[in-house]
Design an enzyme around this catalytic site. Structure first.
Site, PDB file in Angstrom:
ATOM      1  N   ARG A  22       0.858  -1.190   0.000  1.00 15.64           N
ATOM      2  CA  ARG A  22       0.000   0.000   0.000  1.00 15.64           C
ATOM      3  C   ARG A  22       0.886   1.228   0.000  1.00 15.64           C
ATOM      4  O   ARG A  22       1.916   1.263   0.691  1.00 15.64           O
ATOM      5  CB  ARG A  22      -0.850   0.073   1.281  1.00 15.64           C
ATOM      6  CG  ARG A  22      -1.908  -0.960   1.400  1.00 15.64           C
ATOM      7  CD  ARG A  22      -3.100  -0.722   0.529  1.00 15.64           C
ATOM      8  NE  ARG A  22      -3.788   0.542   0.778  1.00 15.64           N
ATOM      9  CZ  ARG A  22      -4.719   1.033  -0.040  1.00 15.64           C
ATOM     10  NH1 ARG A  22      -5.034   0.387  -1.148  1.00 15.64           N
ATOM     11  NH2 ARG A  22      -5.328   2.169   0.231  1.00 15.64           N
TER      12      ARG A  22
ATOM     13  N   ASN B 228      11.949  -0.059   4.616  1.00 14.29           N
ATOM     14  CA  ASN B 228      11.277  -0.821   3.559  1.00 14.29           C
ATOM     15  C   ASN B 228      12.325  -1.674   2.853  1.00 14.29           C
ATOM     16  O   ASN B 228      13.492  -1.284   2.748  1.00 14.29           O
ATOM     17  CB  ASN B 228      10.648   0.142   2.550  1.00 14.29           C
ATOM     18  CG  ASN B 228       9.919  -0.593   1.432  1.00 14.29           C
ATOM     19  OD1 ASN B 228       9.168  -1.544   1.676  1.00 14.29           O
ATOM     20  ND2 ASN B 228      10.152  -0.177   0.195  1.00 14.29           N
TER      21      ASN B 228
ATOM     22  N   HIS C 267      12.993  -3.446  -0.909  1.00 18.78           N
ATOM     23  CA  HIS C 267      12.514  -3.435  -2.291  1.00 18.78           C
ATOM     24  C   HIS C 267      13.404  -4.365  -3.118  1.00 18.78           C
ATOM     25  O   HIS C 267      14.630  -4.334  -2.970  1.00 18.78           O
ATOM     26  CB  HIS C 267      12.553  -2.003  -2.844  1.00 18.78           C
ATOM     27  CG  HIS C 267      12.011  -1.917  -4.239  1.00 18.78           C
ATOM     28  ND1 HIS C 267      10.649  -1.985  -4.485  1.00 18.78           N
ATOM     29  CD2 HIS C 267      12.624  -1.822  -5.434  1.00 18.78           C
ATOM     30  CE1 HIS C 267      10.465  -1.914  -5.803  1.00 18.78           C
ATOM     31  NE2 HIS C 267      11.643  -1.820  -6.401  1.00 18.78           N
TER      32      HIS C 267
ATOM     33  N   GLU D 143       7.947   9.705  -1.338  1.00 21.18           N
ATOM     34  CA  GLU D 143       7.994   9.229  -2.718  1.00 21.18           C
ATOM     35  C   GLU D 143       8.210   7.708  -2.692  1.00 21.18           C
ATOM     36  O   GLU D 143       9.055   7.219  -1.946  1.00 21.18           O
ATOM     37  CB  GLU D 143       9.148   9.896  -3.484  1.00 21.18           C
ATOM     38  CG  GLU D 143       9.112  11.416  -3.488  1.00 21.18           C
ATOM     39  CD  GLU D 143       9.536  12.044  -2.169  1.00 21.18           C
ATOM     40  OE1 GLU D 143      10.317  11.426  -1.408  1.00 21.18           O
ATOM     41  OE2 GLU D 143       9.046  13.156  -1.868  1.00 21.18           O
TER      42      GLU D 143
ATOM     43  N   GLU E   5      16.090 -14.709  -1.822  1.00 19.25           N
ATOM     44  CA  GLU E   5      17.077 -15.310  -0.921  1.00 19.25           C
ATOM     45  C   GLU E   5      18.006 -14.224  -0.352  1.00 19.25           C
ATOM     46  O   GLU E   5      18.342 -14.232   0.833  1.00 19.25           O
ATOM     47  CB  GLU E   5      17.904 -16.306  -1.729  1.00 19.25           C
ATOM     48  CG  GLU E   5      18.259 -17.577  -1.007  1.00 19.25           C
ATOM     49  CD  GLU E   5      19.007 -18.498  -1.946  1.00 19.25           C
ATOM     50  OE1 GLU E   5      20.225 -18.638  -1.762  1.00 19.25           O
ATOM     51  OE2 GLU E   5      18.372 -19.031  -2.888  1.00 19.25           O
TER      52      GLU E   5
HETATM   53  C1  GAR Z   1       9.437  -9.053  -1.537  1.00 17.20           C
HETATM   54  O1  GAR Z   1      10.156  -9.408  -2.679  1.00 17.20           O
HETATM   55  C2  GAR Z   1       9.587  -7.574  -1.266  1.00 17.20           C
HETATM   56  O2  GAR Z   1      10.866  -7.067  -1.551  1.00 17.20           O
HETATM   57  C3  GAR Z   1       8.559  -6.999  -2.202  1.00 17.20           C
HETATM   58  O3  GAR Z   1       7.461  -7.858  -2.100  1.00 17.20           O
HETATM   59  C4  GAR Z   1       7.931  -9.169  -1.782  1.00 17.20           C
HETATM   60  C5  GAR Z   1       7.191  -9.641  -0.555  1.00 17.20           C
HETATM   61  O4  GAR Z   1       7.496 -10.978  -0.276  1.00 17.20           O
HETATM   62  N1  GAR Z   1       8.230  -5.644  -1.856  1.00 17.20           N
HETATM   63  C6  GAR Z   1       7.988  -4.699  -2.737  1.00 17.20           C
HETATM   64  O5  GAR Z   1       7.984  -4.883  -3.937  1.00 17.20           O
HETATM   65  C7  GAR Z   1       7.695  -3.320  -2.148  1.00 17.20           C
HETATM   66  N2  GAR Z   1       7.925  -2.288  -3.100  1.00 17.20           N
HETATM   67  P1  GAR Z   1       7.236 -11.580   1.177  1.00 17.20           P
HETATM   68  O6  GAR Z   1       5.772 -11.257   1.523  1.00 17.20           O
HETATM   69  O7  GAR Z   1       7.442 -13.064   1.008  1.00 17.20           O
HETATM   70  O8  GAR Z   1       8.179 -10.946   2.130  1.00 17.20           O
END
Ligand code: GAR
Length: 216
Positions: free
Chosen positions: A90, A106, A108, A142, A171
């Site tokens: 979100r 966060n 990413h 942002e 991983e």
């Molecule tokens: C992960 O790859 C995380 O980096 C990405 O969502 C996935 C969640 O996996 N997050 C984003 O893209 C945020 N911008 P998980 O629920 O197994 O941790």
């Protein structure tokens, strides 16, 4: 330090953070896991670890601001000092982000500032990059921006699909997020002039990000 983890789905990064918090000498503990989706698999991971969970379904709120206000209220009620977004899909309002400025991380799945947003692995493959990775950063209004704490490099291999690449990056995420969180909790990563500074055991400062070499 009391940590609040925000999730939307699978929760594998949450699981990595739970494992890290169980390590001797790790000075953080997860006080609350909040999902904006009632059926997020990560909720069961938290429950199995005995961590309190809460679903705050964004669909029940008329605006982003009222949803974020409830999120903020729940985190503060649980005494949370640091928020970790772990697959939280979100966009947060500027007001929420400012309230948690330098107290929200966060992860990413790319080497920011490359490939912000969604479908990062397909976009990395389409762009023909040979190296991608993941980034842990402090949250700013942002999307996918903010001072970078740590990055891990991951090679793109011949024949990779978005799925195989995502698995390799994931991983690396599971190693990087606990590492970055520990730096922040121990006061070894601090924001100065919108850059993260790393502080070593004798107090010497070096510019972040911490770089984790390629994970094969
Ligand atoms: C992960 O790859 C995380 O980096 C990405 O969502 C996935 C969640 O996996 N997050 C984003 O893209 C945020 N911008 P998980 O629920 O197994 O941790």
């Amino acid at each position: 330090m009391r940590i609040g983890v925000l999730i939307s789905g699978r929760g594998s990064n949450l699981a990595a953070l739970i494992r890290a918090c169980a390590e001797p000498g790790f000075r953080g503990r997860i006080a609350l896991v909040i999902s904006n989706r009632p059926n997020a698999e990560g909720l069961a991971i938290a429950e199995r670890a005995g961590i309190p969970t809460l679903t705050i379904d964004h669909k029940n709120f008329a605006s982003r601001e009222t949803f974020d206000a409830e999120l903020d209220r729940a985190l503060r009620a649980a005494g949370v000092e640091l928020v970790c977004n772990a697959g939280f899909m979100r966009i947060l309002s500027d007001g929420f982000v400012e309230k948690w400025r330098n107290h929200q991380l966060n992860i990413h799945p790319s080497l920011l500032p490359a490939f912000k947003g969604l479908h990062v692995h397909k976009r990395a493959l389409d762009a023909g990059v040979r190296i991608t990775g993941c980034t842990v950063h402090f949250v700013r209004p942002e999307m996918d921006e903010g001072p970078i704490v740590a990055q891990a490099a991951v090679p793109v291999l011949p024949g990779d699909t978005a799925e195989t690449l995502a698995a390799r990056v994931l991983e690396a995420e599971h190693k990087l997020y606990p590492l970055a969180l520990k730096l922040v909790i121990d006061g070894r990563a601090r924001v100065t002039d919108e850059r993260v500074v790393l502080i070593d055991a004798v107090g010497a400062e070096t510019p972040a990000p911490l770089f984790v070499p390629a994970v094969q």
